[in-house]
Scaffold this motif. Structure first.
Motif, PDB file in Angstrom:
ATOM      1  N   GLU A   1       8.056   9.770  -4.739  1.00  0.00           N
ATOM      2  CA  GLU A   1       7.650   9.872  -3.341  1.00  0.00           C
ATOM      3  C   GLU A   1       8.145  11.191  -2.771  1.00  0.00           C
ATOM      4  O   GLU A   1       9.280  11.605  -3.033  1.00  0.00           O
ATOM      5  CB  GLU A   1       8.228   8.707  -2.534  1.00  0.00           C
ATOM      6  CG  GLU A   1       7.908   8.764  -1.054  1.00  0.00           C
ATOM      7  CD  GLU A   1       8.454   7.551  -0.303  1.00  0.00           C
ATOM      8  OE1 GLU A   1       7.741   6.547  -0.233  1.00  0.00           O
ATOM      9  OE2 GLU A   1       9.597   7.630   0.192  1.00  0.00           O
ATOM     10  N   ASP A   2       7.292  11.851  -1.988  1.00  0.00           N
ATOM     11  CA  ASP A   2       7.732  13.050  -1.258  1.00  0.00           C
ATOM     12  C   ASP A   2       8.776  12.616  -0.231  1.00  0.00           C
ATOM     13  O   ASP A   2       8.491  11.791   0.637  1.00  0.00           O
ATOM     14  CB  ASP A   2       6.556  13.693  -0.537  1.00  0.00           C
ATOM     15  CG  ASP A   2       5.484  14.180  -1.486  1.00  0.00           C
ATOM     16  OD1 ASP A   2       5.026  15.315  -1.300  1.00  0.00           O
ATOM     17  OD2 ASP A   2       5.104  13.433  -2.406  1.00  0.00           O
ATOM     18  N   TYR A   3       9.969  13.198  -0.311  1.00  0.00           N
ATOM     19  CA  TYR A   3      11.060  12.751   0.548  1.00  0.00           C
ATOM     20  C   TYR A   3      11.331  13.725   1.692  1.00  0.00           C
ATOM     21  O   TYR A   3      11.216  13.407   2.847  1.00  0.00           O
ATOM     22  CB  TYR A   3      12.320  12.570  -0.318  1.00  0.00           C
ATOM     23  CG  TYR A   3      12.988  11.228  -0.179  1.00  0.00           C
ATOM     24  CD1 TYR A   3      12.251  10.053  -0.106  1.00  0.00           C
ATOM     25  CD2 TYR A   3      14.379  11.129  -0.151  1.00  0.00           C
ATOM     26  CE1 TYR A   3      12.861   8.821   0.000  1.00  0.00           C
ATOM     27  CE2 TYR A   3      15.003   9.896  -0.046  1.00  0.00           C
ATOM     28  CZ  TYR A   3      14.249   8.743   0.027  1.00  0.00           C
ATOM     29  OH  TYR A   3      14.856   7.525   0.131  1.00  0.00           O
TER      30      TYR A   3
ATOM     31  N   GLY B   1      11.720  15.108  -4.141  1.00  0.00           N
ATOM     32  CA  GLY B   1      11.120  13.812  -4.383  1.00  0.00           C
ATOM     33  C   GLY B   1      12.162  12.799  -4.788  1.00  0.00           C
ATOM     34  O   GLY B   1      13.147  13.109  -5.458  1.00  0.00           O
TER      35      GLY B   1
ATOM     36  N   HIS C   1      12.984   8.144  -4.114  1.00  0.00           N
ATOM     37  CA  HIS C   1      12.629   6.936  -3.388  1.00  0.00           C
ATOM     38  C   HIS C   1      13.934   6.255  -3.072  1.00  0.00           C
ATOM     39  O   HIS C   1      14.997   6.702  -3.500  1.00  0.00           O
ATOM     40  CB  HIS C   1      11.672   6.032  -4.169  1.00  0.00           C
ATOM     41  CG  HIS C   1      10.880   5.137  -3.262  1.00  0.00           C
ATOM     42  ND1 HIS C   1      11.211   3.827  -3.040  1.00  0.00           N
ATOM     43  CD2 HIS C   1       9.815   5.407  -2.474  1.00  0.00           C
ATOM     44  CE1 HIS C   1      10.362   3.309  -2.167  1.00  0.00           C
ATOM     45  NE2 HIS C   1       9.502   4.252  -1.796  1.00  0.00           N
TER      46      HIS C   1
ATOM     47  N   THR D   1      -1.924  10.758  -7.354  1.00  0.00           N
ATOM     48  CA  THR D   1      -1.995   9.548  -6.538  1.00  0.00           C
ATOM     49  C   THR D   1      -3.431   9.045  -6.519  1.00  0.00           C
ATOM     50  O   THR D   1      -4.356   9.752  -6.906  1.00  0.00           O
ATOM     51  CB  THR D   1      -1.500   9.804  -5.102  1.00  0.00           C
ATOM     52  OG1 THR D   1      -1.303   8.555  -4.433  1.00  0.00           O
ATOM     53  CG2 THR D   1      -2.492  10.637  -4.312  1.00  0.00           C
TER      54      THR D   1
ATOM     55  N   ALA E   1       0.350  21.389   0.048  1.00  0.00           N
ATOM     56  CA  ALA E   1       0.562  20.294   0.983  1.00  0.00           C
ATOM     57  C   ALA E   1      -0.632  20.127   1.927  1.00  0.00           C
ATOM     58  O   ALA E   1      -1.060  19.006   2.218  1.00  0.00           O
ATOM     59  CB  ALA E   1       1.848  20.528   1.775  1.00  0.00           C
TER      60      ALA E   1
ATOM     61  N   MET F   1      -3.018  16.777   1.973  1.00  0.00           N
ATOM     62  CA  MET F   1      -3.219  15.958   3.176  1.00  0.00           C
ATOM     63  C   MET F   1      -4.679  15.927   3.599  1.00  0.00           C
ATOM     64  O   MET F   1      -5.202  14.896   4.022  1.00  0.00           O
ATOM     65  CB  MET F   1      -2.316  16.473   4.304  1.00  0.00           C
ATOM     66  CG  MET F   1      -0.838  16.181   4.062  1.00  0.00           C
ATOM     67  SD  MET F   1       0.242  16.609   5.449  1.00  0.00           S
ATOM     68  CE  MET F   1       0.328  18.387   5.262  1.00  0.00           C
TER      69      MET F   1
ATOM     70  N   GLY G   1      -1.743  10.141  -0.492  1.00  0.00           N
ATOM     71  CA  GLY G   1      -0.620   9.408   0.078  1.00  0.00           C
ATOM     72  C   GLY G   1       0.722   9.950  -0.355  1.00  0.00           C
ATOM     73  O   GLY G   1       0.832  10.956  -1.065  1.00  0.00           O
ATOM     74  N   HIS G   2       1.785   9.242   0.079  1.00  0.00           N
ATOM     75  CA  HIS G   2       3.149   9.701  -0.192  1.00  0.00           C
ATOM     76  C   HIS G   2       3.724   9.100  -1.469  1.00  0.00           C
ATOM     77  O   HIS G   2       4.719   9.591  -1.987  1.00  0.00           O
ATOM     78  CB  HIS G   2       4.063   9.372   0.990  1.00  0.00           C
ATOM     79  CG  HIS G   2       4.051   7.938   1.399  1.00  0.00           C
ATOM     80  ND1 HIS G   2       3.014   7.371   2.096  1.00  0.00           N
ATOM     81  CD2 HIS G   2       4.957   6.954   1.213  1.00  0.00           C
ATOM     82  CE1 HIS G   2       3.276   6.103   2.330  1.00  0.00           C
ATOM     83  NE2 HIS G   2       4.438   5.814   1.794  1.00  0.00           N
ATOM     84  N   HIS G   3       3.132   8.016  -1.981  1.00  0.00           N
ATOM     85  CA  HIS G   3       3.558   7.467  -3.269  1.00  0.00           C
ATOM     86  C   HIS G   3       2.741   8.122  -4.378  1.00  0.00           C
ATOM     87  O   HIS G   3       1.514   8.179  -4.305  1.00  0.00           O
ATOM     88  CB  HIS G   3       3.346   5.958  -3.318  1.00  0.00           C
ATOM     89  CG  HIS G   3       4.286   5.195  -2.455  1.00  0.00           C
ATOM     90  ND1 HIS G   3       4.036   3.902  -2.042  1.00  0.00           N
ATOM     91  CD2 HIS G   3       5.490   5.517  -1.926  1.00  0.00           C
ATOM     92  CE1 HIS G   3       5.039   3.475  -1.293  1.00  0.00           C
ATOM     93  NE2 HIS G   3       5.928   4.445  -1.208  1.00  0.00           N
ATOM     94  N   THR G   4       3.417   8.584  -5.407  1.00  0.00           N
ATOM     95  CA  THR G   4       2.739   9.290  -6.494  1.00  0.00           C
ATOM     96  C   THR G   4       3.339   8.890  -7.836  1.00  0.00           C
ATOM     97  O   THR G   4       4.339   8.176  -7.907  1.00  0.00           O
ATOM     98  CB  THR G   4       2.864  10.819  -6.338  1.00  0.00           C
ATOM     99  OG1 THR G   4       4.242  11.198  -6.486  1.00  0.00           O
ATOM    100  CG2 THR G   4       2.344  11.293  -5.001  1.00  0.00           C
TER     101      THR G   4
END
Length: 474
Positions: free
Chosen positions: A331-333, A346, A348, A392, A436, A440, A445-448
């Protein structure tokens, strides 16, 4: 650990009776030699089996029917040694329901100028025959893979090998079953999706279970089974008690191991190969599954946080494709926006698996400021360096879309003592700002899934096989 059936690929070559029986014998001999040497190369993860020389529409159609109904066969590799009239391939190709690779090659890698004659020309018409055959696949919109080049070259063999992994993942995709423990995180959009369409297109079955069903299974785990897993954990990882007293530390780890075994047995009993959890739905659980999830992903299960079943299923497919090597839920943090340092950190909360670790993972226990449960044990480690891809899947009204870009992966510049999680730094090869923005704009999404083992070509091949829309950012 990850277990995949011993698939094989059937190889046929196209020809016709115009050239005589002796020529057809030569075609078969050459094709068998190619299959034998591809297998002997050590490059291919799955065996190639030469089946026959295809000369009639009837034989091709019957062959394709047999491929469809043989569970051991993951796909077909074709080669046009001579000229093979493409009308013969129409019905069989239309019926084929498994991946198709057109190997556009020639038996010899040179032109024998001193000896070439019309007999040689009749036998070695690959340049001619491959174009006739490729036309009909394009006309049928088969979206097959074409690998071009000399079959004996390493780069060609490696391309075939990568495609074999994708084709096997395609077959296994129709066995992917996701168990959702709880629903998706409330008010989140990107984790939603059409489960029926996912099963139609990708073969993914997605089922819901209440947390109580899972808690019942976790409570059945015996102390003896936990003891065995604890010893295995000590043999693999560094056990770091930290600021915890010994009893608190050990108890937290044992809770996670009970969850690990309970979830695993639940999944095995139902034939599930992926799962999701949700920190908003933890009824009856002492901790959010952290270490438990990491160990399951390590074993090859797909995982999605906050009920993200699409990422869970994608993760399982990519684990199969990569032979469970250096492929992790991500996940992008947070961002580094300094000029010359642009990067994404990245991670989670807890659930990044250790396949991408560059150091020996540490089993640590720390508070988690979300979920309202006891302090969970987790594996803490630093990611790796190298070329990778970040992928993703999102759902739009016109279908699912795979979104991906290539990244330069790096280790974080410094430790994060107040953020004890698994972490990975990366920068899109196209640049952070451009990457980025385009991600977008594409609706990513943010989960990859982050993979050091797979290529964008492989992911694009898989998306093509299942008819998924694609946004591969460059």
């Amino acid at each position: 650990m990850l277990s995949v059936p011993d698939y094989e690929f059937w190889f046929v070559t196209g020809s016709q009776h115009l050239y005589g029986e002796e020529q057809l014998k030569s075609v078969a001999k050459d094709a068998q030699d190619i299959a034998d040497k591809l297998n002997a190369s050590g490059k291919l993860p799955y065996k190639v089996v030469f089946k026959d020389v295809m000369t009639t529409a009837e034989s091709i159609t019957n062959f394709m029917k047999e491929v469809n109904y043989n569970d051991k066969v993951a796909g077909v590799i074709t080669w046009m040694h001579t000229f093979s009239p493409a009308k013969n391939w129409i019905r069989g190709t239309e019926l084929l329901q498994k991946p198709l690779l057109h190997l556009a090659t020639q038996y010899l890698n040179n032109i024998p100028y001193a000896d070439i004659d019309f007999d040689y020309m009749n036998l070695n018409q690959s340049a001619h025959g491959d174009r006739e055959y490729a036309y009909i696949n394009a006309r049928l919109q088969k979206h097959n893979k074409i690998v071009y080049g000399y079959w004996g070259d390493e780069d060609v063999q490696e391309q075939i090998a990568r495609w074999e992994d994708v084709a096997v993942a395609y077959n296994e995709s129709f066995k992917v079953k996701v168990a959702r423990f709880g629903d998706t995180m409330r008010n989140v959009a990107v984790t939603e999706g059409d489960k029926v369409e996912a099963q139609i297109k990708m073969g993914w079955t997605v089922d819901y279970y209440g947390i109580g069903d899972l808690v019942e299974e976790i409570n059945k785990v015996s102390d003896a089974d936990i003891d065995k897993e604890y010893a295995d954990l000590e043999s693999r990882y560094e056990m770091v008690q930290g600021d915890n007293d010994a009893d608190t530390y050990k108890h937290s780890v044992r809770v996670q191991l009970a969850q690990y075994l309970g979830i695993k047995r639940f999944l095995e009993r139902g034939g599930y190969t992926a799962f999701t959890t949700n920190f908003e739905d933890l009824w009856g659980m002492e901790q959010l599954p952290g270490l438990a999830s990491q160990l399951l992903i390590r074993d090859g299960y797909g995982f999605g946080a906050e009920g993200d079943w699409k990422t869970a299923a994608l993760g399982r497919v990519m684990k199969i494709m990569s032979h469970n090597k250096q492929t992790a839920f991500m996940e992008d943090y947070t961002l580094d926006l300094r000029h010359g340092h642009e990067a994404i950190l990245g991670s989670h909360m807890l659930e990044v698996d250790p396949s991408i670790a560059s150091d020996k993972p540490r089993v640590e226990v720390h508070p988690l400021d979300i979920g309202g449960k006891a302090d969970p044990a987790r594996l803490v480690f630093t990611g790796s360096e190298g070329d990778a891809i970040d992928v993703t899947v999102a759902d739009f009204r016109d279908g699912f879309k795979m979104i991906s870009y290539a990244v330069d992966a790096n280790k974080p510049e410094a430790e994060t003592p107040k953020l004890p999680v698994a972490k990975q730094l990366w920068t899109p090869k196209m640049g952070l700002k451009k990457g980025a923005l385009e991600w977008m704009q594409a609706g990513g999404g943010h989960h990859t899934m982050l993979s050091f083992s797979l290529t964008e070509e492989q992911m694009e091949d898989y998306a093509t096989m299942v008819g998924m829309n694609k946004a591969f950012l460059k």
